[in-house]
Motif scaffolding. Structure first.
Motif, PDB file in Angstrom:
ATOM      1  N   ARG A 104       0.788  -1.009   0.076  1.00 49.52           N
ATOM      2  CA  ARG A 104      -0.011   0.017  -0.043  1.00 49.52           C
ATOM      3  C   ARG A 104       0.892   1.147   0.113  1.00 49.52           C
ATOM      4  O   ARG A 104       0.444   2.189  -0.542  1.00 49.52           O
ATOM      5  CB  ARG A 104      -0.966  -0.029   1.237  1.00 49.52           C
ATOM      6  N   LEU A 105       1.916   1.224   0.685  1.00 50.53           N
ATOM      7  CA  LEU A 105       2.801   2.318   0.701  1.00 50.53           C
ATOM      8  C   LEU A 105       3.454   2.552  -0.708  1.00 50.53           C
ATOM      9  O   LEU A 105       3.535   3.724  -0.944  1.00 50.53           O
ATOM     10  CB  LEU A 105       4.014   2.214   1.883  1.00 50.53           C
ATOM     11  N   ILE A 106       4.005   1.548  -1.352  1.00 48.93           N
ATOM     12  CA  ILE A 106       4.471   1.612  -2.669  1.00 48.93           C
ATOM     13  C   ILE A 106       3.491   2.397  -3.504  1.00 48.93           C
ATOM     14  O   ILE A 106       3.499   3.137  -4.409  1.00 48.93           O
ATOM     15  CB  ILE A 106       5.094   0.145  -2.952  1.00 48.93           C
ATOM     16  N   SER A 107       2.247   1.645  -3.416  1.00 41.31           N
ATOM     17  CA  SER A 107       1.040   2.262  -4.573  1.00 41.31           C
ATOM     18  C   SER A 107       0.740   3.451  -4.168  1.00 41.31           C
ATOM     19  O   SER A 107       0.385   4.110  -5.021  1.00 41.31           O
ATOM     20  CB  SER A 107      -0.098   1.182  -4.335  1.00 41.31           C
ATOM     21  N   SER A 108       0.873   4.005  -3.052  1.00 41.29           N
ATOM     22  CA  SER A 108       0.530   5.425  -2.731  1.00 41.29           C
ATOM     23  C   SER A 108       1.610   6.429  -2.871  1.00 41.29           C
ATOM     24  O   SER A 108       1.506   7.736  -2.719  1.00 41.29           O
ATOM     25  CB  SER A 108      -0.077   5.403  -1.374  1.00 41.29           C
ATOM     26  N   ALA A 109       2.864   5.871  -3.037  1.00 38.33           N
ATOM     27  CA  ALA A 109       4.009   6.961  -3.585  1.00 38.33           C
ATOM     28  C   ALA A 109       3.749   7.739  -4.770  1.00 38.33           C
ATOM     29  O   ALA A 109       3.134   7.392  -5.696  1.00 38.33           O
ATOM     30  CB  ALA A 109       5.089   6.066  -3.780  1.00 38.33           C
ATOM     31  N   ARG A 110       3.924   9.174  -4.502  1.00 39.67           N
ATOM     32  CA  ARG A 110       3.471   9.986  -5.616  1.00 39.67           C
ATOM     33  C   ARG A 110       4.722  10.367  -6.462  1.00 39.67           C
ATOM     34  O   ARG A 110       4.619  10.354  -7.392  1.00 39.67           O
ATOM     35  CB  ARG A 110       3.145  11.312  -5.039  1.00 39.67           C
ATOM     36  N   LYS A 111       5.797  10.540  -5.748  1.00 38.28           N
ATOM     37  CA  LYS A 111       7.047  11.120  -6.573  1.00 38.28           C
ATOM     38  C   LYS A 111       8.262  10.148  -6.603  1.00 38.28           C
ATOM     39  O   LYS A 111       8.780   9.966  -7.675  1.00 38.28           O
ATOM     40  CB  LYS A 111       7.594  12.309  -6.007  1.00 38.28           C
ATOM     41  N   LYS A 112       8.549   9.503  -5.263  1.00 38.17           N
ATOM     42  CA  LYS A 112       9.790   8.895  -5.000  1.00 38.17           C
ATOM     43  C   LYS A 112       9.671   7.878  -4.009  1.00 38.17           C
ATOM     44  O   LYS A 112       8.872   7.997  -3.131  1.00 38.17           O
ATOM     45  CB  LYS A 112      10.969   9.780  -5.268  1.00 38.17           C
ATOM     46  N   PHE A 113      10.653   6.751  -4.092  1.00 37.74           N
ATOM     47  CA  PHE A 113      10.795   6.006  -2.817  1.00 37.74           C
ATOM     48  C   PHE A 113      12.189   5.154  -3.069  1.00 37.74           C
ATOM     49  O   PHE A 113      12.595   5.116  -4.348  1.00 37.74           O
ATOM     50  CB  PHE A 113       9.802   5.080  -2.538  1.00 37.74           C
ATOM     51  N   ASP A 114      12.897   5.074  -1.917  1.00 33.98           N
ATOM     52  CA  ASP A 114      14.348   4.430  -1.964  1.00 33.98           C
ATOM     53  C   ASP A 114      14.017   3.160  -1.106  1.00 33.98           C
ATOM     54  O   ASP A 114      13.386   3.163   0.035  1.00 33.98           O
ATOM     55  CB  ASP A 114      15.276   5.316  -1.477  1.00 33.98           C
ATOM     56  N   ILE A 115      14.459   2.053  -1.616  1.00 34.95           N
ATOM     57  CA  ILE A 115      14.469   0.519  -0.964  1.00 34.95           C
ATOM     58  C   ILE A 115      15.817   0.220  -0.598  1.00 34.95           C
ATOM     59  O   ILE A 115      16.741   0.158  -1.276  1.00 34.95           O
ATOM     60  CB  ILE A 115      13.595  -0.313  -1.930  1.00 34.95           C
ATOM     61  N   CYS A 116      15.947  -0.052   0.746  1.00 34.34           N
ATOM     62  CA  CYS A 116      17.333  -0.723   1.099  1.00 34.34           C
ATOM     63  C   CYS A 116      17.126  -1.842   1.835  1.00 34.34           C
ATOM     64  O   CYS A 116      16.702  -1.809   3.120  1.00 34.34           O
ATOM     65  CB  CYS A 116      18.074   0.336   2.017  1.00 34.34           C
TER      66      CYS A 116
END
Length: 230
Positions: A104-116
């Motif tokens: 749900r967090l991934i689907s709601s991301a608007r501009k960017k996200f970083d995964i580690c």
């Protein structure tokens, strides 16, 4: 106050990577006369993180530049304005609560996200990442080189799709499990992004918008990203 004004104002204070007393006072004065809604607070934080990523010279220690970012977060927190409410939640596995919340967090991301994360083998999460990539959300992934070749690993598939991936090439492990979403939320905990973690393991997942934690995790991601050359 528009985005360009915010950026120019912050850049002036970032020139020497630390805020002087007069700069802190000036920012306090400016912010005290501006309606800092949740949206405006998010905008300022996003610009600050962007400046930190783009303008910190390679030779400057992370801690020196990070003090500027921490000073800004403190100013925002202490300003007598409408501050975004602190929000945190905890989830646990086994069962699908953790994996569904990540999706749900991934689907709601608007501009960017970083995964580690240590590894990714849960196809449901991979599909959510690919869906975000398809709608042109900017994504970066850091992972462990040994785990990227495990049976069921989705790292190669994600990299083939055009998502930038960097891996730890040392004899040790990049064992983090965290992600940053739109410079607003950090997700962390023991939870591995795997089906076995969802089905069998006792794991935990914490999600928060605490700005000081965001600063620390953002700094760690940038340090690893710059250290793990392609």
């Amino acid at each position: 106050m528009d985005r360009s004004q915010i950026r120019n104002m912050l850049l002036q204070t970032f020139e020497d990577f630390q805020m002087t007393r007069s700069e802190r006072s000036a920012l306090n004065q400016i912010f005290s006369h501006v309606s800092l809604t949740d949206h405006n607070l998010s905008l300022i934080r996003n610009e600050a993180f962007q400046i930190f990523r783009e303008h910190k010279p390679a030779g400057v220690p992370d801690g020196q530049a990070l003090s500027w970012l921490e000073d800004l977060i403190k100013i925002l927190a202490n300003t007598n304005t409408k501050e975004a409410a602190l929000s945190s939640e905890a989830l646990f596995s086994p069962h699908d609560d953790c994996s569904h919340r990540i999706c749900r967090l991934i689907s709601s991301a608007r501009k960017k996200f970083d995964i580690c994360v240590f590894t990714i083998t849960d196809d449901r999460i991979t599909e959510a990442i690919l869906g975000a990539h398809a709608r042109q959300v900017q994504i970066r992934i850091i992972t462990d080189n040994d785990k990227s070749f495990d049976l069921g690993s989705d790292i190669e598939r994600l990299e083939r799709s055009g998502i930038p991936v960097r891996t730890d090439q040392t004899e040790y492990h990049m064992h983090h499990k965290f992600a940053l979403f739109d410079s607003e939320y950090v997700l962390t905990g023991s939870y591995n992004w795997t089906r076995s973690a969802s089905l069998n393991n006792s794991e935990n997942l914490v999600i928060t918008n605490d700005p000081q934690l965001l600063v620390r995790f953002e700094s760690e991601f940038e340090k690893l990203w710059n250290g793990f050359v392609v």
